[in-house]
Every structure is written in structure tokens, then in C-alpha cells.
Design a protein around this motif. Structure first.
Motif, PDB file in Angstrom:
ATOM      1  N   ASN A 302       0.816  -1.206   0.000  1.00 57.52           N
ATOM      2  CA  ASN A 302       0.000   0.000   0.000  1.00 57.52           C
ATOM      3  C   ASN A 302       0.855   1.265   0.000  1.00 57.52           C
ATOM      4  OD1 ASN A 302      -2.111  -1.792   0.217  1.00 57.52           O
ATOM      5  ND2 ASN A 302      -2.662  -1.250   2.310  1.00 57.52           N
ATOM      6  N   ASN A 303       0.277   2.335  -0.573  1.00 54.97           N
ATOM      7  CA  ASN A 303       0.898   3.666  -0.530  1.00 54.97           C
ATOM      8  C   ASN A 303       2.354   3.612  -0.997  1.00 54.97           C
ATOM      9  OD1 ASN A 303      -1.517   4.647   0.717  1.00 54.97           O
ATOM     10  ND2 ASN A 303      -0.767   3.879   2.672  1.00 54.97           N
ATOM     11  N   SER A 304       2.550   2.967  -2.122  1.00 53.62           N
ATOM     12  CA  SER A 304       3.908   2.723  -2.619  1.00 53.62           C
ATOM     13  C   SER A 304       4.018   3.124  -4.085  1.00 53.62           C
ATOM     14  CB  SER A 304       4.277   1.246  -2.430  1.00 53.62           C
ATOM     15  OG  SER A 304       4.290   0.902  -1.052  1.00 53.62           O
ATOM     16  N   ASP A 329      -3.380  -1.131  -2.391  1.00 56.04           N
ATOM     17  CA  ASP A 329      -4.166   0.098  -2.297  1.00 56.04           C
ATOM     18  C   ASP A 329      -3.251   1.307  -2.471  1.00 56.04           C
ATOM     19  OD1 ASP A 329      -5.884   2.181  -1.701  1.00 56.04           O
ATOM     20  OD2 ASP A 329      -6.742   1.224   0.055  1.00 56.04           O
ATOM     21  N   THR A 330      -3.588   2.138  -3.460  1.00 62.23           N
ATOM     22  CA  THR A 330      -2.854   3.373  -3.741  1.00 62.23           C
ATOM     23  C   THR A 330      -1.409   3.051  -4.140  1.00 62.23           C
ATOM     24  OG1 THR A 330      -4.225   4.452  -2.054  1.00 62.23           O
ATOM     25  CG2 THR A 330      -2.412   5.719  -2.953  1.00 62.23           C
ATOM     26  N   LEU A 331      -1.296   2.444  -5.309  1.00 67.11           N
ATOM     27  CA  LEU A 331       0.000   2.132  -5.907  1.00 67.11           C
ATOM     28  C   LEU A 331       0.181   2.985  -7.150  1.00 67.11           C
ATOM     29  CD1 LEU A 331       2.555   0.269  -6.075  1.00 67.11           C
ATOM     30  CD2 LEU A 331       1.174  -1.213  -7.565  1.00 67.11           C
ATOM     31  N   SER A 332       1.289   3.688  -7.235  1.00 67.98           N
ATOM     32  CA  SER A 332       1.602   4.523  -8.392  1.00 67.98           C
ATOM     33  C   SER A 332       2.690   3.845  -9.217  1.00 67.98           C
ATOM     34  CB  SER A 332       2.092   5.898  -7.929  1.00 67.98           C
ATOM     35  OG  SER A 332       2.540   6.667  -9.028  1.00 67.98           O
ATOM     36  N   VAL A 333       2.428   3.697 -10.521  1.00 67.92           N
ATOM     37  CA  VAL A 333       3.402   3.111 -11.437  1.00 67.92           C
ATOM     38  C   VAL A 333       3.609   4.107 -12.577  1.00 67.92           C
ATOM     39  CG1 VAL A 333       3.958   1.189 -12.959  1.00 67.92           C
ATOM     40  CG2 VAL A 333       2.681   0.774 -10.837  1.00 67.92           C
ATOM     41  N   ARG A 334       4.828   4.605 -12.738  1.00 67.06           N
ATOM     42  CA  ARG A 334       5.087   5.684 -13.686  1.00 67.06           C
ATOM     43  C   ARG A 334       6.370   5.438 -14.477  1.00 67.06           C
ATOM     44  NH1 ARG A 334       2.591  10.855 -12.271  1.00 67.06           N
ATOM     45  NH2 ARG A 334       0.921  10.422 -10.792  1.00 67.06           N
ATOM     46  N   ASN A 335       6.347   5.907 -15.706  1.00 63.22           N
ATOM     47  CA  ASN A 335       7.542   5.922 -16.552  1.00 63.22           C
ATOM     48  C   ASN A 335       8.142   4.525 -16.709  1.00 63.22           C
ATOM     49  OD1 ASN A 335       7.231   8.743 -16.627  1.00 63.22           O
ATOM     50  ND2 ASN A 335       8.534   9.003 -14.840  1.00 63.22           N
ATOM     51  N   PHE A 346       0.632  -5.589 -17.773  1.00 63.13           N
ATOM     52  CA  PHE A 346       0.229  -5.159 -16.427  1.00 63.13           C
ATOM     53  C   PHE A 346      -1.070  -5.870 -16.074  1.00 63.13           C
ATOM     54  CE2 PHE A 346      -1.231  -2.697 -12.926  1.00 63.13           C
ATOM     55  CZ  PHE A 346      -0.116  -2.045 -12.397  1.00 63.13           C
ATOM     56  N   TYR A 347      -1.037  -6.676 -15.023  1.00 61.87           N
ATOM     57  CA  TYR A 347      -2.191  -7.461 -14.575  1.00 61.87           C
ATOM     58  C   TYR A 347      -2.525  -7.020 -13.158  1.00 61.87           C
ATOM     59  CZ  TYR A 347      -4.849 -11.634 -13.121  1.00 61.87           C
ATOM     60  OH  TYR A 347      -5.810 -12.498 -12.643  1.00 61.87           O
ATOM     61  N   ALA A 348      -3.780  -6.626 -12.907  1.00 60.14           N
ATOM     62  CA  ALA A 348      -4.156  -6.135 -11.582  1.00 60.14           C
ATOM     63  C   ALA A 348      -5.493  -6.699 -11.158  1.00 60.14           C
ATOM     64  CB  ALA A 348      -4.214  -4.611 -11.566  1.00 60.14           C
ATOM     65  N   ARG A 349      -5.598  -7.054  -9.859  1.00 57.62           N
ATOM     66  CA  ARG A 349      -6.834  -7.512  -9.257  1.00 57.62           C
ATOM     67  C   ARG A 349      -6.961  -6.921  -7.850  1.00 57.62           C
ATOM     68  NH1 ARG A 349      -7.290  -8.595 -13.811  1.00 57.62           N
ATOM     69  NH2 ARG A 349      -7.987 -10.531 -14.810  1.00 57.62           N
ATOM     70  N   ASN A 350      -8.176  -6.502  -7.511  1.00 58.84           N
ATOM     71  CA  ASN A 350      -8.515  -6.047  -6.152  1.00 58.84           C
ATOM     72  C   ASN A 350      -7.579  -4.948  -5.651  1.00 58.84           C
ATOM     73  OD1 ASN A 350     -10.692  -8.080  -5.507  1.00 58.84           O
ATOM     74  ND2 ASN A 350      -8.979  -9.479  -5.879  1.00 58.84           N
ATOM     75  N   SER A 351      -7.247  -4.026  -6.530  1.00 58.38           N
ATOM     76  CA  SER A 351      -6.279  -2.978  -6.179  1.00 58.38           C
ATOM     77  C   SER A 351      -6.880  -1.605  -6.426  1.00 58.38           C
ATOM     78  CB  SER A 351      -4.984  -3.153  -6.984  1.00 58.38           C
ATOM     79  OG  SER A 351      -4.355  -4.377  -6.656  1.00 58.38           O
ATOM     80  N   PRO A 352      -7.486  -0.984  -5.399  1.00 58.41           N
ATOM     81  CA  PRO A 352      -8.093   0.335  -5.581  1.00 58.41           C
ATOM     82  C   PRO A 352      -7.055   1.434  -5.722  1.00 58.41           C
ATOM     83  CG  PRO A 352      -8.218  -0.336  -3.282  1.00 58.41           C
ATOM     84  CD  PRO A 352      -7.659  -1.508  -4.036  1.00 58.41           C
ATOM     85  N   ASN A 353      -7.466   2.494  -6.420  1.00 51.11           N
ATOM     86  CA  ASN A 353      -6.675   3.726  -6.518  1.00 51.11           C
ATOM     87  C   ASN A 353      -5.325   3.527  -7.213  1.00 51.11           C
ATOM     88  OD1 ASN A 353      -8.698   5.126  -4.894  1.00 51.11           O
ATOM     89  ND2 ASN A 353      -7.831   4.011  -3.151  1.00 51.11           N
ATOM     90  N   LEU A 354      -5.313   2.675  -8.223  1.00 49.12           N
ATOM     91  CA  LEU A 354      -4.114   2.562  -9.048  1.00 49.12           C
ATOM     92  C   LEU A 354      -3.889   3.856  -9.822  1.00 49.12           C
ATOM     93  CD1 LEU A 354      -4.498  -0.978 -10.670  1.00 49.12           C
ATOM     94  CD2 LEU A 354      -2.702  -0.293  -9.070  1.00 49.12           C
ATOM     95  N   ASP A 355      -2.651   4.253  -9.959  1.00 50.17           N
ATOM     96  CA  ASP A 355      -2.293   5.422 -10.764  1.00 50.17           C
ATOM     97  C   ASP A 355      -1.195   5.001 -11.725  1.00 50.17           C
ATOM     98  OD1 ASP A 355      -1.684   7.834 -11.874  1.00 50.17           O
ATOM     99  OD2 ASP A 355      -0.907   8.750 -10.042  1.00 50.17           O
TER     100      ASP A 355
END
Length: 568
Positions: A302-304, A329-335, A346-355
Motif C-alpha cells: 500500500n501507498n507505494s 491500495d494506492t500504488l503509483s506506477v510511472r515511466n 500489467f495485470y491487476a486484481r482487487n487494487s483500488p486507486n491505481l495510478d
């Protein structure tokens, strides 16, 4: 103590090493006392080694006994190809001790535990430094660490979990685990290399018997920086860097590492739990090549953030995904730049607030065993933000899945076999930067698409599809086409239409008077809630199209509203 007013110092006022040196020095001269004191703080291990010895356990243990806290054990280079061979685990119990290698690099001088199992060095004191020295496993030159049984360094720190260690310029080869970190404030850096190990670095939980302090379980402040991981792992259950669920990380930094020919192991894995998710892990500036398993595998983190990533792929053998994200929860992936990803980008499940921002996969789905996609983000993911996603080629969709309440801008999906986007919630805007829109809590109130096309004379070309939010909504559409042909001069169309989906059969009504010259326009029902727009010019030309759609009213306030424009 002032030079003008000197005060004699008692033995009790000196540090422990000096005090002990004085007590054992007897009537030695000042020079002899100085030499005794110096030896306590820097010991040459080779002077303890008997000529022709094949087991240096007793010699290294004697040197470890003699060195003072805060001192250095110096390991000079032996004859080429030789190691300091030990049979027992070395246990460091003195604070601020330094192991220093004297070769040209960490491969030139190393310690080898010649008996299988256990650990080469257990560190049960804070402030340990391991500099320019290697640790080699006993099991021979095993490929990818398969069959290795030994851990190189196990960093316990003190009973309260204070490790405060620094590993720099080191090398770890043919080990089950290179370095295990059990608490906080260890730094592993300085081109430290991990080669042919099952696992490189493991951030782990405390030892229940040893760590009895009140703060021992606080795993934080650990840094893995500027290391190289080569041929790591014999299976996808292994990892170059692993953060276990027992670690319960509060914050950590993983940056500037190089994952090269990484065996069959994953690259960076962090696995928390619902009760104890990892928090504030910053991962940035890492380079990955020849990935044969998942590059990033994150669960309950979370928050990472993950940023500035190069994944420069693999075309044969085993395959993995670029990112697998579960319950974060609240994971930022950039660049991110990914080239030749074996499976899904990119595969995601049950992960709110992805950026996700500026994530570019040039080629995904090299593995032909199944159909993989650029992005696979389903309805279990809430409130994601997608900005500047891009997929070059994919055997599946560029983007598949219908996350709840998503936002997507400036995204581009190119040669994807099954299509650009398969989603009921994400708009297929396939041309980078050509759509602008207005969002609200009720849905997309306005969407505007722009694109230019080559038109053939007298041939209808579909330019866009416009879709309402539901069969109970309505929308207003404006289409503007301009061009100039070499035969008839100007060509243009400007029309307005009002569309009512009417329970699955869209009704299209003209609003005002159409303006046309040397071109015609047609709108036709598409599915239960949309219309397609096609334009037919009289002559061949290159023309520009703007489609503006506005969401109208709905049957009542609870019905979904919204409108999307997808340029062809």
C-alpha cells in the motif's frame, strides 16, 4: 580536558578496548602499548592462518575473538582461486565491526563455508560493515542457485532489531540466499553482486527467540541500491529481491539495480497480508533484462510507488508478466518502458486507486501458449487513473477489463489482434492526445474526438462511434468535417443530431439545418446505445473530422448517464 589545565584520565574513563589493552600490557613501553592497541582495531586474518591449512575456521574465529568492537578484520587476497574456508557459522556479536577484503574486487577474496546448510556469517550486533569481500556456497558452481543450501549473511542486529549495517562492493555466489535482513536500517549497495543464487536479498521478519526488544518487529529504512543480480532462481518461486509477509515493512527503498540474465526467478517480489500490508516501498530506476518470470510481483503493498523502469525482454524459454498486482491500495506506477514482455504487461486484481502514468509496452504476449494483453485490469479494481498508456503490439487486447469508476486520458493502443480496448467502462481512444472530455459523478458529460483521414472518392469511411451511458439516456452529437479536393474545391459537412437509445433501438433526429458541400454524412445505429458516423466525399482528399458528443437527460436521476467518442 583543557591543554592548559590537564586532568589525569583514569582507566575507567577510557573505552573498553583501550582499558583492556592497558590492563594486559603490564610494563610495556608506549610504542608497544600503541602497537597492542592498533592490533585490537585492525587484525590481518592471514596472520592467523597456518601454512598449508585446508580449514581456516579456527584462525578466523580467533581473529574474530581478538578484534575490538569498532575494529576491522582484514582479509588479504590468498593464492588465486583459494578461499578462506570454514566449516562453522561465524557469529558477530561486537558492534560496528568491519570485514574488509584486500583483493582487486570481491571475487578475488572470499569466504567459503564448506559444509552444507546454515549460514556463513550471523550478525548479532549493530553497525556491521562488509566491504570488498565475497561469500561462496559449498555446493559447487551451481547454475541459478539450484541445489544451494547456505545463506551468506543473516543480519539480525541487536535484540531490538537495530541492524544499521552496510554491505558494499561485495559478491555472493552459489547460495540459497545471499543476504537476509531481519529488521531495520541495512544498506546493500556499491555494485554488490549476486550471482547464481536461489534468492539474492530477502527482507524478512524477526527471529522470535533472539529478537526480544519492544521495537524489534519494525522493518524499515532498508535500502537496496546499485546492485547487480545475475542468474537468480531455479523456479518462479525464487526471487532476486523478496520482501516476505513476515517483514511487515513500514518503508524501504529499492533503486538503481540491474537484473541481468535473471535465471528462472522473479525480479522484485513483495508479499504482505490483509492484516499487515507493506507500506511506503519506493522502487525506482531499476533495469531488467531477459525476464523469464514476473518482473514485479506485488501483493498487499500500500501507498507505494514503482517508477523509471526499463524491461528489455526475452524471446525464448520461460516467460512471465511485466507487473502482477494484487490487493494493493494506492500504488503509483510511472515511466515504464517494456520491450518483449513474455505474457501480460500489467495485470491487476482487487487494487483500488491505481495510478498508471506513462506506461509503455512495445511488445507483449511473446508466449504463444495463451492469449495475453497489454493491460488486464478487471472490475475488482476501483477508481484507477490511467494516463498515457501505450501498447505497440499484442496478441490480445491493448486494454481489457472494466474497472469501476476509471479515468483514462491520452492513451494509445496500436496493433492489438483482438482490438484496442475491451471494456464497458473505459473508452477506446486509440489516438494519443486527440480526445478531450468533461467528467462528473454521473459519468462523462462531454467527449470530443479529433482525427484526420485519407478519403477515397465516393466511398463511405467510418470515422467514429458514439455511445450513450445506457438505454435510458440520450445524447447530442455534432460532426464537423473539412477538406479540400483538387476537382471541386472545398468539401465540408456540419451536422447536429439528437439520439435517444429508446430501450435498445437508437432513434436519430436532426437538429437544425445541415451544412454540406461536396460530401455527405450518415449516422447509423450501433448496438443498443450507440451510433456510427461515416462520411463520403465526392472526390479523394485528406480531411479532418471533429466529433463532439454531450450527454443529455435520462429517464430519472438514478439512471446512468454519460457519453463516449471513439475515433476509428
Amino acid at each position: 580536558m583543557s591543554i592548559l589545565d590537564p586532568k589525569p584520565q583514569t582507566v575507567a574513563g577510557l573505552d573498553t578496548a583501550i582499558e583492556q589493552a592497558i590492563k594486559t600490557a603490564g610494563t610495556k613501553t608506549g610504542a608497544a602499548l600503541s602497537a597492542t592497541y592498533a592490533r585490537k582495531f585492525q587484525i590481518d586474518v592471514s596472520t592467523y592462518v597456518a601454512s598449508g591449512s585446508t580449514d581456516e575456521t579456527a584462525a578466523v574465529e580467533a581473529a574474530l575473538t581478538d578484534v575490538a568492537a569498532g575494529g576491522t578484520l582484514f582479509f588479504p587476497r590468498l593464492t588465486f582461486g583459494q578461499s578462506y574456508r570454514i566449516t562453522n557459522t561465524l557469529t558477530v556479536t561486537k558492534a560496528n565491526l568491519r570485514f574488509l577484503g584486500g583483493g582487486r574486487d570481491a571475487y578475488a577474496v572470499n569466504i567459503q563455508k564448506t559444509t552444507a546448510g546454515g549460514t556463513t556469517i550471523d550478525v548479532k550486533a549493530p553497525g556491521f560493515v562488509f566491504d570488498g569481500l565475497g561469500i561462496v556456497g559449498s555446493d559447487g558452481q551451481v547454475t541459478n542457485g539450484v541445489g544451494a543450501t547456505i545463506t551468506g549473511l543473516d543480519l539480525y542486529g541487536d535484540v531490538d532489531g537495530n541492524i544499521d549495517a552496510r554491505i558494499t562492493g561485495a559478491a555472493f555466489q552459489y547460495l540459497a540466499v545471499g543476504v537476509r535482513v531481519r529488521a531495520r536500517n541495512a544498506t546493500i549497495e556499491g555494485e554488490t553482486q549476486f550471482s547464481n543464487c536461489l534468492k539474492g536479498v530477502v527482507l524478512d521478519g524477526i527471529d522470535a527467540v533472539y529478537h526480544t526488544g519492544a521495537n524489534a518487529a519494525q522493518n524499515r529504512g532498508n535500502t537496496i541500491r546499485g546492485c547487480r543480480f545475475h542468474n537468480i532462481g531455479g523456479a518462479s518461486t525464487d526471487a532476486a529481491i523478496e520482501v516476505t509477509s513476515a517483514a511487515k515493512v513500514l518503508h524501504a527503498l529499492i533503486t538503481g539495480n540491474y537484473f541481468d540474465s535473471n535465471g528462472l526467478g522473479r525480479h522484485i517480489v513483495a508479499t504482505g497480508t490483509s492484516a499487515n500490508p507493506h507500506k511506503s516501498i519506493s522502487i525506482w530506476g531499476n533495469k531488467h533484462t531477459e525476464a523469464q518470470a514476473n518482473v514485479y510481483d506485488l501483493t498487499y503493498v500500500n501507498n507505494s510507488s514503482v517508477s523509471d523502469v526499463d524491461i528489455l525482454g526475452y524471446t525464448g524459454g520461460a516467460f512471465g508478466n511485466g507487473f502482477v498486482v494484487n490487493n494493493c491500495d494506492t500504488l503509483s506506477v510511472r515511466n515504464v518502458l517494456g520491450i518483449q514482455i513474455g505474457r501480460t504487461g500489467f495485470y491487476a486484481r482487487n487494487s483500488p486507486n491505481l495510478d498508471l502514468n506513462n506506461v509503455n509496452f512495445a511488445q507483449v504476449g511473446i508466449d504463444t501458449g495463451a492469449t495475453y494483453h497489454g493491460f488486464d485490469i478487471d472490475s475488482t479494481n476501483n477508481n484507477p487513473q490511467f494516463t498515457r498508456l501505450r501498447v505497440g503490439t499484442s496478441p490480445g487486447y491493448g486494454f481489457t477489463g472494466s474497472p469501476f469508476n476509471p479515468s483514462m486520458v491520452d492513451s494509445n493502443f496500436l496493433t492489438c489482434t483482438l482490438g484496442r480496448i475491451s471494456s464497458t467502462t473505459v473508452t477506446n481512444r486509440a489516438v494519443l492526445g486527440r480526445n478531450t472530455f468533461v467528467e462528473s459523478q454521473q459519468g462523462r458529460l462531454e467527449d470530443v474526438g479529433r482525427r484526420s483521414y485519407d478519403f477515397a472518392a465516393g466511398t463511405a469511411l467510418t470515422v467514429a462511434t458514439v455511445t450513450a451511458g445506457s438505454t435510458y439516456g440520450s445524447m447530442h452529437i455534432e460532426v464537423e468535417f473539412t477538406g479540400r479536393d483538387g476537382t471541386n474545391g472545398n468539401a465540408f459537412v456540419f451536422v447536429r443530431r439528437y439520439v435517444r437509445p429508446e430501450n435498445g433501438v437508437p432513434v436519430i433526429a436532426t437538429v437544425g439545418t445541415d451544412a454540406t458541400a461536396n460530401a455527405t454524412i450518415a449516422l447509423a445505429a450501433s448496438g443498443t446505445t450507440g451510433v456510427t458516423i461515416s462520411i463520403t466525399p465526392t472526390s479523394a482528399l485528406y480531411g479532418s473530422v471533429v466529433v463532439r458528443a454531450s450527454a443529455g437527460g435520462a429517464a430519472n436521476s438514478t439512471n446512468p448517464r454519460g457519453v463516449t467518442v471513439a475515433m476509428a
